[in-house]
Design a protein around this motif. Structure first.
Motif, PDB file in Angstrom:
ATOM      1  N   ARG A 109     -96.941  52.555  34.106  1.00 13.53           N
ATOM      2  CA  ARG A 109     -95.744  52.815  34.702  1.00 13.53           C
ATOM      3  C   ARG A 109     -94.869  51.312  35.146  1.00 13.53           C
ATOM      4  O   ARG A 109     -93.837  51.186  35.160  1.00 13.53           O
ATOM      5  CB  ARG A 109     -96.155  53.468  36.253  1.00 13.53           C
ATOM      6  N   LEU A 110     -95.783  50.299  35.597  1.00 13.30           N
ATOM      7  CA  LEU A 110     -95.340  49.081  35.654  1.00 13.30           C
ATOM      8  C   LEU A 110     -94.478  48.401  34.673  1.00 13.30           C
ATOM      9  O   LEU A 110     -93.343  47.808  34.762  1.00 13.30           O
ATOM     10  CB  LEU A 110     -96.389  48.061  36.280  1.00 13.30           C
ATOM     11  N   VAL A 111     -95.197  48.413  33.475  1.00 17.88           N
ATOM     12  CA  VAL A 111     -94.525  48.016  32.146  1.00 17.88           C
ATOM     13  C   VAL A 111     -93.273  48.959  31.923  1.00 17.88           C
ATOM     14  O   VAL A 111     -92.067  48.434  31.597  1.00 17.88           O
ATOM     15  CB  VAL A 111     -95.413  48.256  31.016  1.00 17.88           C
ATOM     16  N   MET A 112     -93.221  50.334  32.007  1.00 21.66           N
ATOM     17  CA  MET A 112     -92.064  51.075  31.853  1.00 21.66           C
ATOM     18  C   MET A 112     -91.010  50.627  32.905  1.00 21.66           C
ATOM     19  O   MET A 112     -89.952  50.670  32.702  1.00 21.66           O
ATOM     20  CB  MET A 112     -92.312  52.516  31.859  1.00 21.66           C
ATOM     21  N   GLN A 113     -91.401  50.343  34.286  1.00 17.62           N
ATOM     22  CA  GLN A 113     -90.468  50.038  35.116  1.00 17.62           C
ATOM     23  C   GLN A 113     -89.715  48.648  35.051  1.00 17.62           C
ATOM     24  O   GLN A 113     -88.527  48.437  35.155  1.00 17.62           O
ATOM     25  CB  GLN A 113     -91.310  49.838  36.629  1.00 17.62           C
ATOM     26  N   THR A 114     -90.399  47.856  34.476  1.00 24.35           N
ATOM     27  CA  THR A 114     -89.813  46.644  33.897  1.00 24.35           C
ATOM     28  C   THR A 114     -88.741  47.018  32.735  1.00 24.35           C
ATOM     29  O   THR A 114     -87.457  46.270  33.185  1.00 24.35           O
ATOM     30  CB  THR A 114     -90.814  45.711  33.246  1.00 24.35           C
ATOM     31  N   LEU A 115     -88.959  47.641  31.949  1.00 18.65           N
ATOM     32  CA  LEU A 115     -87.923  47.997  30.907  1.00 18.65           C
ATOM     33  C   LEU A 115     -86.667  48.742  31.605  1.00 18.65           C
ATOM     34  O   LEU A 115     -85.422  48.340  31.306  1.00 18.65           O
ATOM     35  CB  LEU A 115     -88.535  48.990  29.818  1.00 18.65           C
ATOM     36  N   ILE A 116     -87.003  49.670  32.305  1.00 20.01           N
ATOM     37  CA  ILE A 116     -86.055  50.447  33.092  1.00 20.01           C
ATOM     38  C   ILE A 116     -85.057  49.443  33.984  1.00 20.01           C
ATOM     39  O   ILE A 116     -83.955  49.659  33.906  1.00 20.01           O
ATOM     40  CB  ILE A 116     -86.533  51.735  34.014  1.00 20.01           C
ATOM     41  N   ASP A 117     -85.698  48.491  34.602  1.00 19.31           N
ATOM     42  CA  ASP A 117     -85.014  47.715  35.536  1.00 19.31           C
ATOM     43  C   ASP A 117     -83.932  46.770  34.786  1.00 19.31           C
ATOM     44  O   ASP A 117     -82.882  46.561  35.087  1.00 19.31           O
ATOM     45  CB  ASP A 117     -85.858  46.875  36.472  1.00 19.31           C
ATOM     46  N   ALA A 118     -84.566  46.297  33.664  1.00 17.44           N
ATOM     47  CA  ALA A 118     -83.578  45.630  32.499  1.00 17.44           C
ATOM     48  C   ALA A 118     -82.562  46.401  32.146  1.00 17.44           C
ATOM     49  O   ALA A 118     -81.420  45.937  32.083  1.00 17.44           O
ATOM     50  CB  ALA A 118     -84.402  45.157  31.498  1.00 17.44           C
ATOM     51  N   THR A 119     -82.581  47.828  31.995  1.00 19.05           N
ATOM     52  CA  THR A 119     -81.370  48.598  31.639  1.00 19.05           C
ATOM     53  C   THR A 119     -80.306  48.620  32.791  1.00 19.05           C
ATOM     54  O   THR A 119     -79.151  49.059  32.557  1.00 19.05           O
ATOM     55  CB  THR A 119     -81.741  50.044  31.359  1.00 19.05           C
ATOM     56  N   GLN A 120     -80.615  48.316  34.111  1.00 23.58           N
ATOM     57  CA  GLN A 120     -79.694  48.362  34.736  1.00 23.58           C
ATOM     58  C   GLN A 120     -78.986  47.418  35.413  1.00 23.58           C
ATOM     59  O   GLN A 120     -78.248  47.306  36.463  1.00 23.58           O
ATOM     60  CB  GLN A 120     -80.595  49.044  36.137  1.00 23.58           C
ATOM     61  N   LYS A 121     -78.977  46.127  34.503  1.00 20.62           N
ATOM     62  CA  LYS A 121     -78.340  44.845  35.200  1.00 20.62           C
ATOM     63  C   LYS A 121     -76.805  44.983  35.190  1.00 20.62           C
ATOM     64  O   LYS A 121     -76.233  44.458  35.772  1.00 20.62           O
ATOM     65  CB  LYS A 121     -78.960  43.822  34.377  1.00 20.62           C
ATOM     66  N   THR A 122     -76.275  45.945  34.220  1.00 21.04           N
ATOM     67  CA  THR A 122     -75.166  46.135  34.043  1.00 21.04           C
ATOM     68  C   THR A 122     -74.591  47.452  34.915  1.00 21.04           C
ATOM     69  O   THR A 122     -73.184  47.807  34.824  1.00 21.04           O
ATOM     70  CB  THR A 122     -74.541  46.292  32.630  1.00 21.04           C
ATOM     71  N   VAL A 123     -75.515  48.059  35.558  1.00 20.32           N
ATOM     72  CA  VAL A 123     -74.954  49.348  36.137  1.00 20.32           C
ATOM     73  C   VAL A 123     -74.356  48.928  37.403  1.00 20.32           C
ATOM     74  O   VAL A 123     -74.973  49.266  38.434  1.00 20.32           O
ATOM     75  CB  VAL A 123     -75.986  50.361  36.367  1.00 20.32           C
ATOM     76  N   ASN A 124     -73.056  48.474  37.560  1.00 21.03           N
ATOM     77  CA  ASN A 124     -72.550  47.975  38.612  1.00 21.03           C
ATOM     78  C   ASN A 124     -71.117  48.812  38.747  1.00 21.03           C
ATOM     79  O   ASN A 124     -70.192  48.809  37.695  1.00 21.03           O
ATOM     80  CB  ASN A 124     -72.199  46.595  38.554  1.00 21.03           C
ATOM     81  N   GLY A 125     -70.695  49.504  39.635  1.00 19.71           N
ATOM     82  CA  GLY A 125     -69.650  50.198  39.847  1.00 19.71           C
ATOM     83  C   GLY A 125     -69.405  51.387  40.991  1.00 19.71           C
ATOM     84  O   GLY A 125     -70.298  51.328  41.710  1.00 19.71           O
ATOM     85  N   ILE A 126     -68.475  52.238  40.907  1.00 23.12           N
ATOM     86  CA  ILE A 126     -68.343  53.134  41.894  1.00 23.12           C
ATOM     87  C   ILE A 126     -68.256  54.629  41.204  1.00 23.12           C
ATOM     88  O   ILE A 126     -67.477  54.616  40.159  1.00 23.12           O
ATOM     89  CB  ILE A 126     -67.214  52.707  42.578  1.00 23.12           C
ATOM     90  N   ALA A 127     -68.877  55.730  41.632  1.00 20.86           N
ATOM     91  CA  ALA A 127     -68.576  56.958  41.168  1.00 20.86           C
ATOM     92  C   ALA A 127     -68.039  57.948  42.261  1.00 20.86           C
ATOM     93  O   ALA A 127     -68.257  57.387  43.518  1.00 20.86           O
ATOM     94  CB  ALA A 127     -69.902  57.488  41.048  1.00 20.86           C
ATOM     95  N   ARG A 128     -67.256  58.697  41.722  1.00 24.00           N
ATOM     96  CA  ARG A 128     -66.359  59.477  42.829  1.00 24.00           C
ATOM     97  C   ARG A 128     -66.926  60.986  42.587  1.00 24.00           C
ATOM     98  O   ARG A 128     -67.039  61.322  41.529  1.00 24.00           O
ATOM     99  CB  ARG A 128     -64.913  59.417  42.614  1.00 24.00           C
ATOM    100  N   ILE A 129     -67.496  61.513  43.615  1.00 23.95           N
ATOM    101  CA  ILE A 129     -68.085  62.913  43.369  1.00 23.95           C
ATOM    102  C   ILE A 129     -67.336  63.943  44.413  1.00 23.95           C
ATOM    103  O   ILE A 129     -67.227  63.422  45.525  1.00 23.95           O
ATOM    104  CB  ILE A 129     -69.615  62.775  43.929  1.00 23.95           C
ATOM    105  N   LYS A 130     -67.432  65.020  43.967  1.00 23.29           N
ATOM    106  CA  LYS A 130     -66.948  66.110  44.634  1.00 23.29           C
ATOM    107  C   LYS A 130     -68.042  67.012  45.101  1.00 23.29           C
ATOM    108  O   LYS A 130     -68.490  67.545  44.301  1.00 23.29           O
ATOM    109  CB  LYS A 130     -65.903  67.020  43.627  1.00 23.29           C
ATOM    110  N   LEU A 131     -68.033  67.512  46.315  1.00 25.28           N
ATOM    111  CA  LEU A 131     -68.877  68.327  46.971  1.00 25.28           C
ATOM    112  C   LEU A 131     -68.277  69.689  47.267  1.00 25.28           C
ATOM    113  O   LEU A 131     -67.390  69.511  48.069  1.00 25.28           O
ATOM    114  CB  LEU A 131     -69.393  67.738  48.301  1.00 25.28           C
ATOM    115  N   TYR A 132     -68.798  70.680  46.790  1.00 24.61           N
ATOM    116  CA  TYR A 132     -68.274  72.044  47.112  1.00 24.61           C
ATOM    117  C   TYR A 132     -69.158  73.112  47.136  1.00 24.61           C
ATOM    118  O   TYR A 132     -69.649  73.332  46.002  1.00 24.61           O
ATOM    119  CB  TYR A 132     -66.956  72.189  46.505  1.00 24.61           C
ATOM    120  N   LYS A 133     -69.508  73.735  48.100  1.00 26.03           N
ATOM    121  CA  LYS A 133     -70.316  75.054  48.174  1.00 26.03           C
ATOM    122  C   LYS A 133     -71.540  74.870  47.196  1.00 26.03           C
ATOM    123  O   LYS A 133     -71.579  75.691  46.188  1.00 26.03           O
ATOM    124  CB  LYS A 133     -69.370  76.082  47.765  1.00 26.03           C
ATOM    125  N   GLY A 134     -72.473  73.883  47.428  1.00 26.67           N
ATOM    126  CA  GLY A 134     -73.611  73.963  46.685  1.00 26.67           C
ATOM    127  C   GLY A 134     -73.786  73.112  45.457  1.00 26.67           C
ATOM    128  O   GLY A 134     -74.561  72.926  44.729  1.00 26.67           O
TER     129      GLY A 134
END
Length: 405
Positions: free
Chosen positions: A326-351
């Motif tokens: 799990r720790l090894v896999m986490q290292t890879l996963i965290d490396a994929t997230q270095k560029t995940v910077n930004g904003i998401a706009r989400i619509k909430l409605y009835k479930g």
């Protein structure tokens, strides 16, 4: 020496409910040892009221309540959400991800207090016994683990109540709800009673965090969630700590009836069981995270990470948070997230919650000059012919061979 063997001091993971209160007294009686009660504050609120008083009345020498809310979200939930980890396509792992943290803190207390044993209230049929004990042994391979449900002969609610009455442990005269539940900042789970019939719909009074979708507001609400290196850092422009951020999303999601799941899951020990879950904030968070990833992550990196997600989720569900894989896999996963910077706009409605916008000022890989359906000067559409023919080569060769038969 008790007939159970020599144990001087045990630290018990204690919820304050009937079962762990009985376990506390049982440890004192059967092992003749000092018992220290430990409760983790993971966001269950009023459930922690009067815990120290209850524990000491039942025989605990000490009682620790540790506020682990920020650590829980920052160091356990957020790393898991970087992988978009969902077990068997539905379960956000709210109970699973809490157990390694509880065990970690329990072992820290055991070390500080010089305890030679730890104990928990998980049954011999469930997953939690595995999750707790794998974590215990990670921190101390020689620790004595006491699992009363695997040792005692009390196998019914009546037997537990008789033991409680015999030892002066308060027994609720009436239980408001007959099913069991487990709550933290990520979710609340329900099991047992009517849910053991997989055909019966969960009663509406069961739900604690979310409105009935039919009763949710008739007007949609929009929420903007900002991410930095794959972790949510702000809601509607307001910077928040991990725990406060998820708590805010829980309120928003609950208001709109978001995050209810009813599923049959495969336990690690081999049986199927039914669980009903409410994960309002986590459902919104996962939708938003994927939205920012969609505009910032390289295609092949995303596909590689997604191919690992089922295994990663299974490791967490089965209790292998501290395992080397799990720790090894986490290292890879965290490396994929270095560029995940930004904003998401989400619509909430009835479930429902769905992405309606995404942007990244620094890491967007979307280029309208290439992707547009309008006229462009950067992409020669004729190049696609050779691309297609090369990728079709193996199928064309196979067709030629079939024609010869």
């Amino acid at each position: 020496m008790s007939r159970k063997g020599t144990v001087k001091k045990a630290v018990l993971a204690y919820s304050g409910g009937l079962d762990t209160s009985i376990i506390l007294k049982w440890l004192v009686e059967e092992y003749g040892c000092e018992v220290i009660a430990f409760s983790a504050d993971l966001g269950q609120g009023e459930e922690l009221d009067h815990i120290p008083e209850k524990a000491k009345k039942t025989g605990a020498s000490k009682c620790f309540i540790e506020d682990l809310r920020e650590e829980f979200i920052r160091d356990f939930v957020f790393p898991m959400f970087r992988a978009n980890a969902i077990y068997e396509g539905r379960y956000f792992l709210g109970t699973s991800i809490a157990r390694p943290l509880i065990a970690k803190k329990q072992m820290e207390i055991a070390k500080a207090e010089g305890a030679d044993a730890v104990s928990h209230g998980a049954t011999g049929k469930g997953n939690d016994q595995v999750r707790f004990e794998l974590a215990y042994y990670h921190f101390d391979p020689a620790i004595r683990v006491i699992a009363p449900w695997r040792e005692w002969d009390m196998n019914s609610r009546t037997a537990l109540e008789e033991y409680a009455k015999k030892h002066g442990i308060p027994v609720p005269t009436s239980k408001k709800f007959p099913w069991s539940s487990d709550r933290n900042l990520l979710h609340i789970s329900f099991e047992g009673d009517i849910l053991e019939n997989p055909w019966s719909e969960a009663p509406e009074e069961m739900y604690a965090l979310t409105k009935r979708p039919e009763d949710a507001p008739d007007t949609a609400e929009y929420v903007e969630i900002e991410f930095k290196n794959g972790d949510a850092v702000a809601v509607n422009g307001e910077k928040l700590s991990p725990a406060l951020l998820l708590a805010k999303l829980n309120v928003l999601g609950g208001k709109h009836g978001i995050g209810r799941v009813d599923l049959m899951e495969n336990r690690y020990v081999g049986m199927k069981s039914r669980g009903v879950y409410e994960t309002p904030g986590g459902t919104i968070l996962e939708e938003a995270h994927r939205a920012v990833e969609s505009i910032t992550m390289d295609r092949e990196v995303m596909h590689l990470r997604d191919s690992l997600m089922p295994r990663y989720a299974e490791m967490i569900y089965n209790g292998y948070w501290f395992a080397p894989e799990r720790l090894v896999m986490q290292t890879l996963i965290d490396a994929t997230q270095k560029t995940v910077n930004g904003i998401a706009r989400i619509k909430l409605y009835k479930g429902h919650c769905r992405v309606v916008g995404r942007q990244s000022a620094t890491d967007s890989l979307f280029n309208v000059d290439f992707a547009t359906f309008e006229a462009d000067q950067v992409y020669n559409q004729a190049d696609a012919e050779g691309f297609i023919k090369l990728n079709a080569l193996r199928m064309r060769i196979a067709a030629i061979q079939r024609a010869k038969k």
